[in-house]
Design a protein around this motif. Structure first.
Motif, PDB file in Angstrom:
ATOM      1  N   UNK A   1      49.164  -3.353  43.034  1.00 36.34           N
ATOM      2  CA  UNK A   1      48.353  -4.560  42.907  1.00 36.34           C
ATOM      3  C   UNK A   1      46.955  -4.143  42.462  1.00 36.34           C
ATOM      4  N   UNK A   2      46.495  -4.657  41.321  1.00 33.46           N
ATOM      5  CA  UNK A   2      45.170  -4.326  40.792  1.00 33.46           C
ATOM      6  C   UNK A   2      44.137  -5.215  41.483  1.00 33.46           C
ATOM      7  N   UNK A   3      43.067  -4.597  42.011  1.00 28.14           N
ATOM      8  CA  UNK A   3      42.091  -5.337  42.814  1.00 28.14           C
ATOM      9  C   UNK A   3      40.657  -4.969  42.458  1.00 28.14           C
ATOM     10  N   UNK A   4      39.752  -5.925  42.656  1.00 31.20           N
ATOM     11  CA  UNK A   4      38.322  -5.646  42.680  1.00 31.20           C
ATOM     12  C   UNK A   4      38.022  -4.882  43.964  1.00 31.20           C
ATOM     13  N   UNK A   5      36.819  -4.342  44.063  1.00 33.59           N
ATOM     14  CA  UNK A   5      36.446  -3.579  45.263  1.00 33.59           C
ATOM     15  C   UNK A   5      36.440  -4.440  46.532  1.00 33.59           C
TER      16      UNK A   5
ATOM     17  N   UNK B   1      47.865  -7.996  36.517  1.00 34.13           N
ATOM     18  CA  UNK B   1      47.231  -7.844  37.828  1.00 34.13           C
ATOM     19  C   UNK B   1      48.132  -7.066  38.777  1.00 34.13           C
ATOM     20  N   UNK B   2      49.357  -6.805  38.350  1.00 38.25           N
ATOM     21  CA  UNK B   2      50.262  -5.962  39.133  1.00 38.25           C
ATOM     22  C   UNK B   2      51.281  -5.345  38.178  1.00 38.25           C
TER      23      UNK B   2
ATOM     24  N   UNK C   1      44.663  11.470  43.068  1.00 37.47           N
ATOM     25  CA  UNK C   1      44.450  10.993  41.703  1.00 37.47           C
ATOM     26  C   UNK C   1      43.146  11.553  41.164  1.00 37.47           C
ATOM     27  N   UNK C   2      43.070  11.631  39.837  1.00 38.53           N
ATOM     28  CA  UNK C   2      41.797  11.951  39.193  1.00 38.53           C
ATOM     29  C   UNK C   2      41.024  10.647  39.046  1.00 38.53           C
ATOM     30  N   UNK C   3      39.733  10.739  38.753  1.00 37.14           N
ATOM     31  CA  UNK C   3      38.873   9.553  38.786  1.00 37.14           C
ATOM     32  C   UNK C   3      38.133   9.308  37.475  1.00 37.14           C
ATOM     33  N   UNK C   4      38.826   9.309  36.363  1.00 38.02           N
ATOM     34  CA  UNK C   4      38.199   8.969  35.087  1.00 38.02           C
ATOM     35  C   UNK C   4      38.100   7.459  34.916  1.00 38.02           C
ATOM     36  N   UNK C   5      39.176   6.758  35.174  1.00 38.83           N
ATOM     37  CA  UNK C   5      39.225   5.297  35.102  1.00 38.83           C
ATOM     38  C   UNK C   5      39.467   4.712  36.500  1.00 38.83           C
ATOM     39  N   UNK C   6      40.234   5.439  37.269  1.00 39.21           N
ATOM     40  CA  UNK C   6      40.607   4.983  38.609  1.00 39.21           C
ATOM     41  C   UNK C   6      39.477   5.269  39.599  1.00 39.21           C
ATOM     42  N   UNK C   7      39.093   4.242  40.338  1.00 39.24           N
ATOM     43  CA  UNK C   7      38.144   4.436  41.430  1.00 39.24           C
ATOM     44  C   UNK C   7      38.905   4.904  42.666  1.00 39.24           C
ATOM     45  N   UNK C   8      40.006   4.198  42.991  1.00 37.52           N
ATOM     46  CA  UNK C   8      40.827   4.619  44.125  1.00 37.52           C
ATOM     47  C   UNK C   8      42.196   3.945  44.072  1.00 37.52           C
ATOM     48  N   UNK C   9      43.131   4.584  44.749  1.00 37.21           N
ATOM     49  CA  UNK C   9      44.461   4.022  44.985  1.00 37.21           C
ATOM     50  C   UNK C   9      44.711   4.163  46.483  1.00 37.21           C
ATOM     51  N   UNK C  10      45.057   3.063  47.121  1.00 40.04           N
ATOM     52  CA  UNK C  10      45.248   3.030  48.564  1.00 40.04           C
ATOM     53  C   UNK C  10      46.693   2.656  48.864  1.00 40.04           C
TER      54      UNK C  10
ATOM     55  N   UNK D   1      54.020  -5.002  48.065  1.00 41.15           N
ATOM     56  CA  UNK D   1      52.985  -4.198  47.419  1.00 41.15           C
ATOM     57  C   UNK D   1      52.902  -2.858  48.146  1.00 41.15           C
ATOM     58  N   UNK D   2      53.040  -1.770  47.399  1.00 43.20           N
ATOM     59  CA  UNK D   2      52.977  -0.436  47.984  1.00 43.20           C
ATOM     60  C   UNK D   2      51.595   0.202  47.825  1.00 43.20           C
ATOM     61  N   UNK D   3      50.912  -0.134  46.726  1.00 42.29           N
ATOM     62  CA  UNK D   3      49.597   0.462  46.448  1.00 42.29           C
ATOM     63  C   UNK D   3      48.609  -0.618  46.018  1.00 42.29           C
ATOM     64  N   UNK D   4      47.363  -0.477  46.480  1.00 34.79           N
ATOM     65  CA  UNK D   4      46.244  -1.212  45.898  1.00 34.79           C
ATOM     66  C   UNK D   4      45.590  -0.274  44.896  1.00 34.79           C
ATOM     67  N   UNK D   5      45.421  -0.760  43.679  1.00 33.95           N
ATOM     68  CA  UNK D   5      44.880   0.018  42.571  1.00 33.95           C
ATOM     69  C   UNK D   5      43.504  -0.540  42.231  1.00 33.95           C
ATOM     70  N   UNK D   6      42.455   0.285  42.389  1.00 32.87           N
ATOM     71  CA  UNK D   6      41.078  -0.133  42.143  1.00 32.87           C
ATOM     72  C   UNK D   6      40.527   0.635  40.939  1.00 32.87           C
ATOM     73  N   UNK D   7      40.327  -0.044  39.789  1.00 31.48           N
ATOM     74  CA  UNK D   7      39.666   0.639  38.670  1.00 31.48           C
ATOM     75  C   UNK D   7      38.162   0.726  38.924  1.00 31.48           C
TER      76      UNK D   7
END
Length: 161
Positions: A32-36, A69-70, A129-138, A151-157
Motif C-alpha cells: 500500500x503506497x502511503x504519504x508519511x 496506490x497499491x 531497502x536502499x533509499x534512493x526513491x524509497x523513504x521506508x517500507x514497513x 496489506x503486507x507492506x506500507x510503502x513510503x516514497x
C-alpha cells in the motif's frame, strides 16, 4: 435386499469428498503506497519491479505501473530471502532511479487436500531497502497466504518525488 441397497448408498456417499480447493491460489504480497501521515498516495512515477530467477536471469514481476496506490508482487517459495529491484521513471525522462529491497521470510508448506495443488505460505521476518526513491517500507502483516486483500507492506516514497 433393501438393506444392501441402503448400505451401498451409504458407502458411496461416505467415499465422496467435498473438499473445496481455493479458487484464488496465488500467494503474493500486497504493498500500500502511503504519504508519511499514513493516507493513501497515488504514484505519479512509473514503477517496474524485477527479480532474479533460479538460473540468475532477471525477470519482471511488475511492469510499468503508473497512478497506482497499491500493487501486488509474487513471493518465492524456495529462498529464505527475496531480492527485488524497484525502478522508477517519469514521463519526461528526468527521473530514473532504482532501489533494492530484501525480504526475509520463513516458508512453510500449506496442505488442504491431495485434490488441491501444493502451496507455500510465508512469514515475513525482516525487510531492508536502499533509499534512493524509497523513504521506508514497513511490515504491516507478516503472514502471507491466499488472502489477496491483506496489506503486507506500507510503502513510503520520499516526499520530494
Amino acid at each position: 435386499m433393501k438393506r444392501v441397497t441402503y448400505l451401498l448408498l451409504g458407502v458411496l456417499v461416505a467415499a465422496c469428498t467435498s473438499i473445496d480447493c481455493p479458487v484464488e491460489s496465488n500467494v503474493a504480497t500486497l504493498y500500500q503506497v502511503c504519504y508519511s501521515d499514513g493516507t493513501e498516495l497515488k504514484l505519479s512515477d512509473t514503477i517496474t519491479v524485477t527479480t532474479k530467477t533460479a538460473n540468475d536471469s532477471d525477470t519482471i514481476v511488475y511492469n510499468k505501473g503508473i497512478g497506482i496506490s497499491s500493487f501486488s508482487l509474487p513471493i518465492s517459495y524456495k529462498h529464505p530471502e527475496d531480492v527485488l529491484v524497484f525502478s522508477f521513471d517519469n514521463d519526461n525522462n528526468s527521473l530514473h532511479v532504482s532501489d533494492t529491497v530484501w525480504i526475509k521470510k520463513d516458508d512453510y508448506p500449506h496442505f488442504e487436500s491431495v485434490d488441491c495443488s501444493a502451496a507455500f505460505f510465508h512469514q515475513i521476518t525482516d525487510v531492508r531497502y536502499t533509499c534512493n526513491y524509497i523513504d521506508s517500507i514497513v511490515i504491516k502483516n507478516p503472514s502471507v497466504t491466499y488472502d489477496s486483500k491483506t496489506v503486507h507492506f506500507y510503502f513510503y516514497p520520499k516526499s520530494c518525488n
